[in-house]
Design a protein around this motif. Structure first.
Motif, mmCIF file in Angstrom:
data_model
loop_
_atom_site.group_PDB
_atom_site.id
_atom_site.type_symbol
_atom_site.label_atom_id
_atom_site.label_comp_id
_atom_site.label_asym_id
_atom_site.label_seq_id
_atom_site.Cartn_x
_atom_site.Cartn_y
_atom_site.Cartn_z
ATOM 1 N N GLY A 85 52.704 23.125 63.620
ATOM 2 C CA GLY A 85 52.111 24.415 64.127
ATOM 3 C C GLY A 85 50.991 24.569 64.269
ATOM 4 N N ILE A 86 50.117 23.521 64.671
ATOM 5 C CA ILE A 86 48.540 23.593 64.984
ATOM 6 C C ILE A 86 48.357 23.180 66.500
ATOM 7 C CG2 ILE A 86 47.976 22.660 62.593
ATOM 8 C CD1 ILE A 86 47.534 19.982 63.930
ATOM 9 N N MET A 87 47.138 24.056 67.023
ATOM 10 C CA MET A 87 47.066 23.895 68.190
ATOM 11 C C MET A 87 46.285 22.531 68.681
ATOM 12 S SD MET A 87 48.090 26.069 70.044
ATOM 13 C CE MET A 87 47.190 26.140 71.668
ATOM 14 N N LEU A 88 46.434 22.112 70.050
ATOM 15 C CA LEU A 88 45.865 20.964 70.285
ATOM 16 C C LEU A 88 44.150 21.221 70.795
ATOM 17 C CD1 LEU A 88 48.412 20.041 73.087
ATOM 18 C CD2 LEU A 88 48.312 19.010 70.952
ATOM 19 N N ASP A 89 43.401 20.328 70.365
ATOM 20 C CA ASP A 89 42.015 20.305 70.936
ATOM 21 C C ASP A 89 42.073 20.260 72.381
ATOM 22 O OD1 ASP A 89 41.139 20.432 68.391
ATOM 23 O OD2 ASP A 89 41.158 18.289 68.223
ATOM 24 N N SER A 90 41.002 21.130 73.075
ATOM 25 C CA SER A 90 40.842 21.116 74.550
ATOM 26 C C SER A 90 40.722 19.553 75.098
ATOM 27 C CB SER A 90 39.851 21.864 74.993
ATOM 28 O OG SER A 90 40.127 23.433 74.558
ATOM 29 N N THR A 91 41.212 19.340 76.252
ATOM 30 C CA THR A 91 40.878 18.087 76.665
ATOM 31 C C THR A 91 39.441 18.072 77.140
ATOM 32 O OG1 THR A 91 43.154 17.942 77.649
ATOM 33 C CG2 THR A 91 41.579 16.449 78.511
ATOM 34 N N GLN A 92 38.516 17.041 76.668
ATOM 35 C CA GLN A 92 37.151 17.000 77.086
ATOM 36 C C GLN A 92 36.910 16.271 78.091
ATOM 37 O OE1 GLN A 92 35.333 18.576 74.916
ATOM 38 N NE2 GLN A 92 36.821 19.512 73.888
ATOM 39 N N LYS A 93 36.024 16.553 78.757
ATOM 40 C CA LYS A 93 35.501 15.930 79.868
ATOM 41 C C LYS A 93 35.234 14.364 79.847
ATOM 42 C CE LYS A 93 32.574 17.994 83.181
ATOM 43 N NZ LYS A 93 31.104 18.554 83.921
ATOM 44 N N GLU A 94 35.031 14.004 78.692
ATOM 45 C CA GLU A 94 34.837 12.478 78.428
ATOM 46 C C GLU A 94 36.184 11.764 78.188
ATOM 47 O OE1 GLU A 94 33.520 14.461 74.640
ATOM 48 O OE2 GLU A 94 33.194 14.512 76.881
ATOM 49 N N GLU A 95 37.164 12.493 78.054
ATOM 50 C CA GLU A 95 38.688 11.793 77.690
ATOM 51 C C GLU A 95 39.287 11.654 79.119
ATOM 52 O OE1 GLU A 95 40.978 14.049 75.041
ATOM 53 O OE2 GLU A 95 39.216 14.483 73.614
ATOM 54 N N LYS A 96 39.643 10.488 79.129
ATOM 55 C CA LYS A 96 40.319 10.061 80.349
ATOM 56 C C LYS A 96 41.653 9.315 80.018
ATOM 57 C CE LYS A 96 35.979 9.176 82.819
ATOM 58 N NZ LYS A 96 35.046 8.216 83.468
ATOM 59 N N GLN A 97 42.893 9.999 79.844
ATOM 60 C CA GLN A 97 44.085 9.606 79.514
ATOM 61 C C GLN A 97 44.906 9.239 80.663
ATOM 62 O OE1 GLN A 97 46.100 11.284 76.176
ATOM 63 N NE2 GLN A 97 44.420 12.796 76.088
ATOM 64 N N GLU A 98 45.523 8.156 80.404
ATOM 65 C CA GLU A 98 46.498 7.676 81.313
ATOM 66 C C GLU A 98 47.617 9.033 81.621
ATOM 67 O OE1 GLU A 98 47.664 3.302 82.108
ATOM 68 O OE2 GLU A 98 47.586 3.624 79.969
ATOM 69 N N PRO A 99 48.030 8.789 82.917
ATOM 70 C CA PRO A 99 49.138 10.009 83.178
ATOM 71 C C PRO A 99 50.421 9.873 82.330
ATOM 72 C CG PRO A 99 48.394 8.793 85.325
ATOM 73 C CD PRO A 99 47.818 7.965 84.240
ATOM 74 N N PHE A 100 50.962 11.016 82.039
ATOM 75 C CA PHE A 100 52.215 11.038 81.237
ATOM 76 C C PHE A 100 53.248 10.913 82.321
ATOM 77 C CE2 PHE A 100 49.383 12.507 77.985
ATOM 78 C CZ PHE A 100 49.841 11.882 77.081
ATOM 79 N N ILE A 101 54.113 10.025 82.270
ATOM 80 C CA ILE A 101 55.160 9.702 83.338
ATOM 81 C C ILE A 101 56.685 9.839 82.386
ATOM 82 C CG2 ILE A 101 56.107 8.385 85.244
ATOM 83 C CD1 ILE A 101 53.441 6.943 84.838
ATOM 84 N N PHE A 102 57.378 10.915 82.972
ATOM 85 C CA PHE A 102 58.814 11.107 82.558
ATOM 86 C C PHE A 102 59.679 11.173 84.025
ATOM 87 C CE2 PHE A 102 56.186 12.772 79.524
ATOM 88 C CZ PHE A 102 56.806 12.504 78.140
ATOM 89 N N GLN A 103 60.947 10.805 83.588
ATOM 90 C CA GLN A 103 62.127 10.764 84.641
ATOM 91 C C GLN A 103 63.125 11.855 84.267
ATOM 92 O OE1 GLN A 103 62.969 6.731 85.966
ATOM 93 N NE2 GLN A 103 61.935 7.277 87.963
ATOM 94 N N PHE A 104 63.151 12.461 85.300
ATOM 95 C CA PHE A 104 64.461 13.670 84.892
ATOM 96 C C PHE A 104 65.615 12.957 85.739
ATOM 97 C CE2 PHE A 104 66.874 17.671 85.301
ATOM 98 C CZ PHE A 104 66.692 18.310 84.220
ATOM 99 N N VAL A 105 66.503 12.165 84.673
ATOM 100 C CA VAL A 105 67.721 11.347 85.558
ATOM 101 C C VAL A 105 69.084 12.299 85.275
ATOM 102 C CG1 VAL A 105 68.828 9.271 85.113
ATOM 103 C CG2 VAL A 105 66.385 9.382 84.634
#
Length: 422
Positions: A187-207
């Protein structure tokens, strides 16, 4: 009788012809290419053979460097199909899927020719339908992504006889530990995505469980709302949107000055600390125009675009005397679940209401969308069901209508039907 004869001579629409193969859009770097252009990762290595020995993969490490990931020292070699005789190339329904190398070893690890990440098994055999999320900083893209994926996995998939599955175990782990557990379990909020943070894409498949239906690839490129100054990242971001099959365009009520002013009066401290940080939604559309829409035919895009008004629970603080923006009995405050098809009655109700709402409170933004986007629909969602206080979520997280824009895109991409009523 006349009606029967008329029916005989009416021109019926021809069934869609399935192409032999589809262009591939890499879910990592978003390059678009033909299935014939793929390269392969060797299934083994041979000491002393320069072509088949362990070696550094410069293209893969260049990609990893974009996201501040450490390089991989040595991997099996990359094999180009041109170096393999035609009779040693393996095809499935006209799609190149494997190679039998000079040592008689088979590899089916297909790689993107640009970034050398491994491609999904279905790439080239089915459309590379990618859904992208765009929006300014602070609109809650990361929170919406989390709530949407959680809802797709626990509710929507079963409603459409499907499963929502991460592409690999690493994505599953990152999503669960960094996004899903903080919100839905602690029940806690996420920190805002910071400019210097570069995360690989999240990839899901709806099968879909029906094997005749192609899976839908969901790619969420979770970047800071501010467009990056890094040219490589900007190009990657633009390619992500340009090669998408559908767009989720996030708009926060607090981006709209008319609404922000009323909410500040009525809700006070609940929105005060964020009031100065928001870009206008029109600025995001203009940035998209500068980076890819302006280069399209007629300077417009026909990518189906769901305009998603986030944090819709905040609209409860608007009083009916505040220009009658949202009524207390509005569709916005009523959750709707779509099963087996898009309920067109519910869709048309929310689309019409939010379209009129945006036109009333931010006409320049609505006009900009009408000029740049040829296929839009409007939605209102609450990713949490309530507004967090001091980054804490009160009670149980109860999302409203979060999957409705996604279900509409399923309909637009011909995965599901649209019907009136349940």
């Amino acid at each position: 009788m006349l009606q029967f004869l008329k029916g005989l001579f009416e021109k019926k629409p021809l069934p869609k012809v399935r192409p032999e193969f589809y262009p591939i859009v890499c879910p990592y770097c978003f390059s678009k290419f033909s299935p014939e252009d793929v390269v392969f990762r060797a299934s083994h290595h041979v000491e002393g053979d320069q072509d088949y020995g362990l070696q550094e993969d410069e293209e893969l490490n260049k990609y990893r460097g974009r996201f501040n990931l450490s390089p991989i020292d040595e991997l099996e070699a990359v094999i180009h199909p041109a170096s393999i005789p035609e009779e040693n190339r393996i095809y499935s329904n006209k799609v190149l899927v494997g190679l039998n190398d000079r040592y008689g070893r088979v590899t089916r690890k297909r790689l993107c020719p640009h970034c050398h990440n491994e491609l999904p098994i279905t790439a080239g055999k089915v459309p590379s339908n990618i859904i992208s999320i765009v929006g300014a900083s602070q609109v809650g893209k990361s929170v919406y992504m989390t709530s949407l994926i959680h809802t797709l996995q626990h509710l929507t998939a079963s409603n459409f006889n499907a499963a929502c599955i991460p592409l690999n175990a690493d994505i599953s782990r990152r999503f669960r530990q960094n996004y899903e557990e903080p919100i839905f379990e602690r029940g806690i909020m996420l920190d805002s995505t910071q400019k210097e943070e570069k995360q690989e894409p999240f990839i899901f498949q709806f099968v879909f469980k029906d094997e005749q239906m192609a899976p839908l690839t969901l790619v969420f490129f979770d970047v800071a709302g501010e467009i990056m100054t890094d040219r490589d990242m900007l190009d990657l971001y633009a390619a992500h949107i340009k090669n998408s099959a559908g767009i989720l365009f996030m708009v926060d009520p607090l981006q709209i000055k008319t609404i922000r002013d009323r909410l500040l009066i009525n809700a006070g401290s609940q929105v005060g600390e964020f009031a100065g940080r928001y870009d206008e939604p029109r600025e995001v559309a203009i940035t998209m125009f500068e980076n890819f829409i302006g280069h399209e035919d007629k300077s417009r895009t026909d990518i189906p675009t769901a305009v998603v008004l986030t944090k819709s629970d905040m609209l409860q603080h608007l009083k009916e005397e505040d220009g009658d923006y949202i009524r207390s009995n509005s569709n916005v405050f009523r959750d709707v679940v779509h099963r087996k098809h898009l309920n067109l009655s519910e869709f048309e109700n929310i689309n019409g209401e939010i379209r009129r709402f945006i036109e009333k409170v931010d006409r320049p933004f609505k006009d900009t969308l009408d000029v740049y986007f040829t296929d839009t629909a409007y939605f209102a969602v609450s990713a949490l069901g309530s507004n967090p206080v001091d980054k804490k979520i009160a009670g149980v997280v109860t999302p409203w209508r979060v999957d409705e824009p996604f279900v509409w895109l399923l309909h637009k991409l011909d995965y599901i039907e649209g019907r009136e009523g349940d």
